[in-house]
Design an enzyme around this catalytic site. Structure first.
Site, mmCIF file in Angstrom:
data_model
loop_
_atom_site.group_PDB
_atom_site.id
_atom_site.type_symbol
_atom_site.label_atom_id
_atom_site.label_comp_id
_atom_site.label_asym_id
_atom_site.label_seq_id
_atom_site.Cartn_x
_atom_site.Cartn_y
_atom_site.Cartn_z
ATOM 1 N N GLU A 1 -9.100 4.234 -3.610
ATOM 2 C CA GLU A 1 -9.482 4.544 -2.230
ATOM 3 C C GLU A 1 -9.863 6.013 -2.069
ATOM 4 O O GLU A 1 -10.800 6.340 -1.345
ATOM 5 C CB GLU A 1 -8.315 4.185 -1.313
ATOM 6 C CG GLU A 1 -8.438 4.635 0.111
ATOM 7 C CD GLU A 1 -7.189 4.314 0.924
ATOM 8 O OE1 GLU A 1 -6.955 4.994 1.938
ATOM 9 O OE2 GLU A 1 -6.452 3.376 0.555
ATOM 10 N N GLU B 1 -11.390 -6.421 2.256
ATOM 11 C CA GLU B 1 -10.256 -5.954 3.053
ATOM 12 C C GLU B 1 -10.640 -5.867 4.519
ATOM 13 O O GLU B 1 -11.741 -5.453 4.867
ATOM 14 C CB GLU B 1 -9.796 -4.570 2.579
ATOM 15 C CG GLU B 1 -8.660 -3.993 3.422
ATOM 16 C CD GLU B 1 -8.196 -2.625 2.967
ATOM 17 O OE1 GLU B 1 -7.068 -2.242 3.320
ATOM 18 O OE2 GLU B 1 -8.961 -1.929 2.269
ATOM 19 N N HIS C 1 -12.298 -0.361 -0.113
ATOM 20 C CA HIS C 1 -11.333 -0.029 0.930
ATOM 21 C C HIS C 1 -12.016 -0.126 2.289
ATOM 22 O O HIS C 1 -13.026 0.537 2.553
ATOM 23 C CB HIS C 1 -10.817 1.395 0.715
ATOM 24 C CG HIS C 1 -10.039 1.941 1.874
ATOM 25 N ND1 HIS C 1 -10.537 2.897 2.736
ATOM 26 C CD2 HIS C 1 -8.796 1.654 2.322
ATOM 27 C CE1 HIS C 1 -9.641 3.185 3.655
ATOM 28 N NE2 HIS C 1 -8.572 2.454 3.434
ATOM 29 N N GLU D 1 -0.496 -0.877 -4.742
ATOM 30 C CA GLU D 1 -1.733 -0.120 -4.518
ATOM 31 C C GLU D 1 -1.484 1.371 -4.342
ATOM 32 O O GLU D 1 -0.585 1.785 -3.617
ATOM 33 C CB GLU D 1 -2.438 -0.675 -3.274
ATOM 34 C CG GLU D 1 -3.697 0.078 -2.899
ATOM 35 C CD GLU D 1 -4.454 -0.590 -1.770
ATOM 36 O OE1 GLU D 1 -4.998 0.127 -0.906
ATOM 37 O OE2 GLU D 1 -4.514 -1.842 -1.733
ATOM 38 N N ASP E 1 -13.996 3.476 -1.302
ATOM 39 C CA ASP E 1 -14.407 3.422 0.100
ATOM 40 C C ASP E 1 -15.853 3.880 0.146
ATOM 41 O O ASP E 1 -16.176 5.006 -0.253
ATOM 42 C CB ASP E 1 -13.525 4.330 0.954
ATOM 43 C CG ASP E 1 -13.792 4.171 2.445
ATOM 44 O OD1 ASP E 1 -14.958 4.380 2.856
ATOM 45 O OD2 ASP E 1 -12.853 3.849 3.202
ATOM 46 N N ASP F 1 0.861 -1.180 0.000
ATOM 47 C CA ASP F 1 0.000 0.000 0.000
ATOM 48 C C ASP F 1 0.899 1.232 0.000
ATOM 49 O O ASP F 1 1.582 1.512 0.984
ATOM 50 C CB ASP F 1 -0.903 -0.011 1.234
ATOM 51 C CG ASP F 1 -1.902 1.134 1.242
ATOM 52 O OD1 ASP F 1 -1.778 2.049 0.416
ATOM 53 O OD2 ASP F 1 -2.824 1.108 2.082
#
Length: 394
Positions: A268, A338, A318, A240, A291, A214
């Site tokens: 995200e 996740e 996310h 990511e 998200d 990430d």
């Protein structure tokens, strides 16, 4: 079936963990020298809180129906978002039926378009939309995932995001996503440290466990490309959010330059169907990661997911706990989810939105049965021990 109308919309703020999950105490892995766009400044390199990642706090939206039923949701946005909800968005809900979520969303978005479109305003819209779905589920005495079409699988499987993928493997997760600790400003030495951390985790986890990086918007195209190729040796599954979310052209180039078999993921910090349309039409990534508390809520996520499904693009939201679980369990193109490891040392499974929510389900052995979501609405309640502050009224 005639449902009660919406009586009142209320917005509260609260500090300390929960939806603003970066608002943690000292020593937490989530704030330990993680690569960021601000890491080019040495004074902001060690801690993300040092440049203000946690300044907003959590936004709590409550929607009360005329029969006294209350739906609620939490996201980030704090006091500025609370102002937007109370002073602007509430007018589009009060007196309406909670079944009018499409019209309500449209009016919230286009009514704020002149100063919104992304970021804080869409966070506020997302919080209202999630609270509306929670209310609708409670009024109908059904879990949200039933309202979205029902489960397409019996259980969710999870990968874990945290500093210790090796521990996550022992807890039954299918993979581990690590924060990238060193960005371009730390030069070749930092790059070597990143690869060494990956190598160490690969040795500990074995070859059959997913490992991901990430990068939290911290890299440039050259660094991201070099990192991806050096990581290939250790079987990195994906890289990511390597670049700024506005750099669609850079993502398209990175996807072309990445090693065969390595996935490029992002989204995200993207918002609405229009932002995700750009990502997909420009072929920026293999997986989009909206998200649900930031991209526009469930109402908008359904549109984003439909676009992705038509293009064969996976949607792996996310974090966002129950708010994404109810969505993922209903989508064929969301095959796993996740889980953010919110324990300070990433060494145990803890509810993501603790302490703000009660009844928040967590994976057991990396999985969660669909039946764990079988409560009305999103199936969680506000913790009465958490003090809420309502800074504005209308």
């Amino acid at each position: 079936m005639t449902l009660p109308t919406i009586k009142q919309v209320r917005a509260y703020v609260v500090r300390g963990g929960g939806a603003d999950y970066h608002d943690q105490g000292d020593g937490h892995w989530i704030d330990d020298h993680i690569a960021t766009p601000m890491a080019k400044y040495p004074e902001y390199r060690q801690s993300r809180q040092s440049f203000g990642i946690n300044v907003l706090g959590t936004l709590v939206v409550e929607i009360e129906a005329s029969d006294g039923t209350v739906g609620f949701a939490v996201t980030t946005g704090g006091e500025p978002a609370a102002y937007i909800v109370e002073k602007h968005l509430a007018r589009f809900l009060e007196g309406r039926s909670p079944t009018d979520y499409e019209k309500i969303w449209d009016q919230m978005y286009f009514g704020t378009q002149y100063y919104g479109r992304k970021g804080l305003v869409v966070n506020a819209i997302s919080g209202v939309d999630l609270a509306l779905w929670d209310l609708l589920g409670k009024l109908r005495q059904e879990p949200v995932y039933h309202l979205l079409g029902g489960a397409v699988r019996d259980e969710l499987s999870f990968y874990a995001t945290g500093a210790r993928p090796d521990l996550a493997k022992g807890m039954g997760f299918i993979g581990g996503k690590m924060p990238l600790h060193h960005g371009p400003a730390e030069g070749e030495e930092g790059l070597k440290k990143n690869i060494q951390e990956l190598a160490t985790m690969r040795e500990r986890c074995g070859d059959d466990f997913w490992l991901m990086f990430d990068c939290w918007m911290a890299l440039d195209l050259n660094y991201a490309t070099r990192l991806a190729h050096k990581a290939k040796e250790y079987g990195l599954k994906w890289i990511e959010e390597a670049l700024s979310p506005d750099d669609y052209w850079g993502y398209a180039a990175l996807k072309k330059a990445a090693p065969a078999g390595m996935l490029v993921t992002t989204g995200e910090h993207e918002a609405t169907r229009w932002g995700f349309r750009m990502l997909m039409e420009m072929e920026c990534c293999d997986i989009i990661q909206p998200d649900v508390g930031w991209c526009g809520g469930v109402t908008e996520l359904l549109k984003i997911s439909a676009m992705a499904d038509s293009r064969g693009v996976m949607v792996i939201p996310h974090g966002s706990s129950v708010y994404s679980y109810h969505f993922v369990i209903t989508r064929h193109n969301s095959p796993f989810a996740e889980f953010l490891m919110m324990a300070p040392k990433a060494d145990q499974v803890q509810p993501m939105f603790h302490p703000q929510l009660l009844g928040e389900p967590v994976p057991e052995n990396g999985r969660l049965k669909a039946t764990a979501l079988d409560k009305p609405g999103f199936g969680v309640e506000l913790n009465p021990a958490v003090t809420l502050h309502r800074p504005y009224t209308h």
